[in-house]
Design an enzyme around this catalytic site. Structure first.
Site: not given
Ligand code: IVH
Length: 709
Positions: A44-45, A48, A93, A127, A129, A131, A185, A237, A325, A430, A433, A448, A454
């Site tokens: 997040d920092a 921002d 899926s 077959e 996969k 992407d 796909e 498919y 995979k 924690c 808090c 915590c 918290c």
């Protein structure tokens, strides 16, 4: 931000334009990852900081502000702009296999479920996969009438106008009656991707991180003219709803789809032995770079559609198919720091801050470090992992990533460790808090103990509450939750606050619309989206409560069991851990164990948590769970299988009964409706007889479920 990023004050106009293009791209990718995929790629920092840099540059060069400027966007740009479409049949899926052993297990499970002898022939297709992103095309009387993205599997986005522009997608199929849904796909070839990015950057427009993003961004365009100008392709498919079967096997279906004018993948082959499947996997892997489009594995499917139908589905994945995979991509970089994040259940999760490095085409700067044992070089039982090597800040580490999942750290290079490094000390309080963070016996995670005091737990609970499988409120994603949580005028500190937001804003002279990032329209949209979710299905509500161990499928089980909120509330209000009828009733739900049951009972007994639930529910109208397949003769009944079955395996019998809306229990009680007793049935059949329950043999059971309602 790249380490060499120039100070905004020093940028030339040309550099500023290039930087704005880069930031638009990076922030767009981060937004989508965050809002659409729920898989943040940056902290997040960092987010921002990038956004601030973007608006600083725009402030200095107002003329360079882009049409798609991140400053003007809240959340993910296009999501929500398309009409929603409910799929006639859910779009599922696939389960994943990461090794040959996983594939062998899959084949064994299929055989076991079907009760096939080890020498009985079983054909599977293999077959690539692809992407890209999945799309469901609906043809009625041969005419393409609708195209929808997968969305959450039940509801997708209506992208019909856009799909009409894709050359590989037939608009008409001649000589075709009834309904035909074709699934496949949408993807972009490597060559088209490179050309598109070159064109984009020439025009100073945003470039895409990879072909998948380019395909997704191009298909999900509000302006179909833009989609038309982008070279999208499509491989068919599978089918969805169909009036008449296209064939008896997966291979027949593909052949038929090709004959109808769809592009199908030329690499599909049928095998009847594990070795054949794995050999084909290796061949496809070897030629991966030459195919001209991105693939991330090989999909195996049971070829016989009759067997597919018998195998059916788990909650989100078919039992008859699996994705094998390709191995994860790896890279080496420096571990610059370890940050502790606090989750909604209080779990302290260590996150590695890495010197940015490219892993398989994606820049990675964060990775998960799992838990404190993992960092210390041992597993949950105290046995050494990585030969006991611990992970320290400043170490060179090996990072890997498989598919879309969060990157992980596999190993450290002790030869490059500096002599003054010290083992990492995991915090015992924690970081958010200050409450003690404790590890329960047998738990690999430190938590915590601050509970509702918290802030991190409260915020994460709220983020969970609005997430996709829960309330899924348009325009109120994780980012907005953080902002409202920290707000003093219009705070959202607990779920109930969401449903009082509009009234509180009105009481506050409707000032929200004047705030940065908001306007009349976006506020009206938000309030409308919240209003819409006052009516909520029981399963979603249960999942949204964020009770430990209760995921989406357990929430669905609980909803199926209790059917209505008042019934659930009455039962759980009474329940005590480990004793009484209400406890036994919880445990009778197949899929609910003692640990989960205890967490559920706690959530309803613990006074603070119960009060927060009550404050929320009084704003809601909870939609009862429908009896599944309520027109079947066994819907809603509790069934126990005992003794041996001869016509199908226990697993298949259970899955079939559940598909028809029955609940399968392991033990006989007065609540049991039917006991199916095969040869050799012992104490359970005896108890059923004593209780005077309805006892059927296997043939009688099969005759019963074959009946029309
Ligand atoms: S079959 C019920 N076949 O992978 C299963 N899926 O991870 C239907 N995908 O949602 C899917 N190539 O978008 C199937 N050859 C292929 C595929 C394929 C790519 C995608 C699809 C699916 C996702 C699951």
């Amino acid at each position: 931000m790249p380490a060499d990023a120039k100070d905004v004050a020093e940028l030339t106009a040309a550099e500023a334009a290039a930087e704005l293009a880069r930031l638009a791209d990076v922030l767009d990718t981060a937004n989508r990852a965050y809002h659409n995929d729920d898989a943040p790629t940056i902290s997040d920092a960092d987010y921002d900081a990038l956004k601030r840099r973007n608006s600083d540059i725009e402030a200095r060069f107002p003329d360079l502000k882009r049409g798609d400027s991140p400053t003007d966007q809240i959340g993910a740009p296009v999501s929500g702009a398309f009409a929603k479409i409910r799929h006639a049949q859910r779009m599922m899926s696939l389960g994943n296999a990461f090794s040959d052993d996983d594939v062998a297990d899959f084949v064994d499970q299929v055989r076991k479920f079907l009760g096939l002898a080890s020498d009985a022939r079983l054909e599977l297709t293999a077959e690539p996969k692809i992407d890209g992103l999945s799309l469901s095309l609906r043809y009625e009387a041969g005419k393409l009438v609708q195209a929808a993205t997968r969305g959450d599997g039940e509801t997708g986005e209506n992208v019909t106008a856009n799909a009409m522009t894709v050359a590989d997608i037939p608009k008409y199929i001649s000589g075709m009656d009834g309904v035909l849904e074709v699934r496949g796909e949408v993807y972009m070839s490597h060559a088209d991707f490179a050309a598109l990015n070159a064109r984009q950057s020439e025009r100073g427009e945003k470039t895409f991180a990879n072909p998948r993003n380019a395909a997704a961004g191009s298909l999900r365009q509000l302006d179909a003219a833009i989609t038309r100008a982008r070279p999208l392709r499509f491989f068919a498919y599978a089918t969805g709803e169909i009036s008449a079967p296209l064939g008896a096997t997966q291979q027949d279906v593909i052949t038929k789809l090709a004959a109808l004018g769809f592009a199908t993948n030329p690499e599909l082959q049928v095998f009847d032995r594990l070795e054949g499947l794995l050999g084909h996997y290796r061949r496809i892997e070897d030629r991966r770079a030459m195919l001209g489009y991105d693939i991330d594995g090989v999909v195996y499917k049971v070829n016989d559609l009759g067997l597919q139908a018998r195998l059916g589905y788990r909650s989100t994945t078919p039992r008859w198919a699996i994705a094998h995979k390709f191995p994860a991509e790896i890279a080496h970089t420096m571990l610059e720091g370890i940050e502790i994040q606090v989750g909604r259940t209080g779990a302290l999760s260590p996150v590695a801050r890495l010197r940015p490095v490219t892993v398989g085409g994606v820049v990675v700067s964060n990775a998960t470090l799992h838990n404190e044992d993992y960092i210390a070089g041992r597993d949950s039982r105290g046995n050494p992992i990585r030969d006991g090597r611990d992970i320290r800040i400043g170490d060179w580490v090996e990072v890997y990533r498989a598919g879309d999942v969060i990157p992980k750290i596999r190993d450290v290079d002790p030869s490059r460790r500096s002599s003054d490094s010290a083992p990492y000390v995991f915090p015992e309080t924690c970081p958010e808090c200050g409450s003690p963070a404790l590890r329960e016996e047998g738990d690999s995670v430190r938590r915590c103990t601050g509970g509702l005091i918290c802030p991190a737990q409260a915020v994460e609970k709220l983020k969970h509450f609005v997430s996709r499988g829960a309330f899924d409120i348009e325009g109120l994603g994780a980012k907005q939750i953080e902002v409202f949580f920290a707000d003093d005028v219009l705070p959202i500190r607990e779920p109930a606050d969401i449903f009082t937001l509009a009234a509180r804003d009105a009481a506050n002279l409707a000032k929200l619309k004047n705030r940065d990032g908001w306007g009349e329209k976006s506020v009206a949209n938000l309030f409308a989206a919240i209003e819409e979710k006052r009516r909520i299905p029981l399963a979603r509500l249960i999942f949204a409560l964020g009770i430990r161990h209760v995921g989406e499928s357990s929430a669905a089980l609980l909803a199926q069991h209790f059917r209505t909120w008042p019934a659930l509330e009455a039962a759980l209000g009474e329940a005590r851990i480990g004793e009484g009828a209400a406890w036994d009733d919880l445990l009778s739900i197949d899929g609910v164990g003692a640990v989960m049951a205890a967490a559920i009972v706690n959530a309803f007994r613990q006074p603070d948590s119960r009060a927060a639930i009550d404050r929320l529910v009084c704003h809601l109208q909870v939609i009862p769970a429908e009896a599944r397949a309520s027109d079947s003769p066994v819907a809603g009944l509790i069934v126990v299988f005992t003794g041996s079955l001869e016509k199908m395996t226990r697993a298949e019998a259970k899955a079939t009964a559940e598909k028809l809306g029955a609940r399968v229990s392991g033990s006989v009680s007065a609540k049991t409706d039917i006991v199916v007793a095969g040869p050799g049935a012992g104490s359970k059949a005896k108890k059923a007889a004593e209780l005077g329950l309805r006892i059927l043999d296997e043939d009688e059971w099969l005759a019963l479920i074959a009946q029309n309602p």
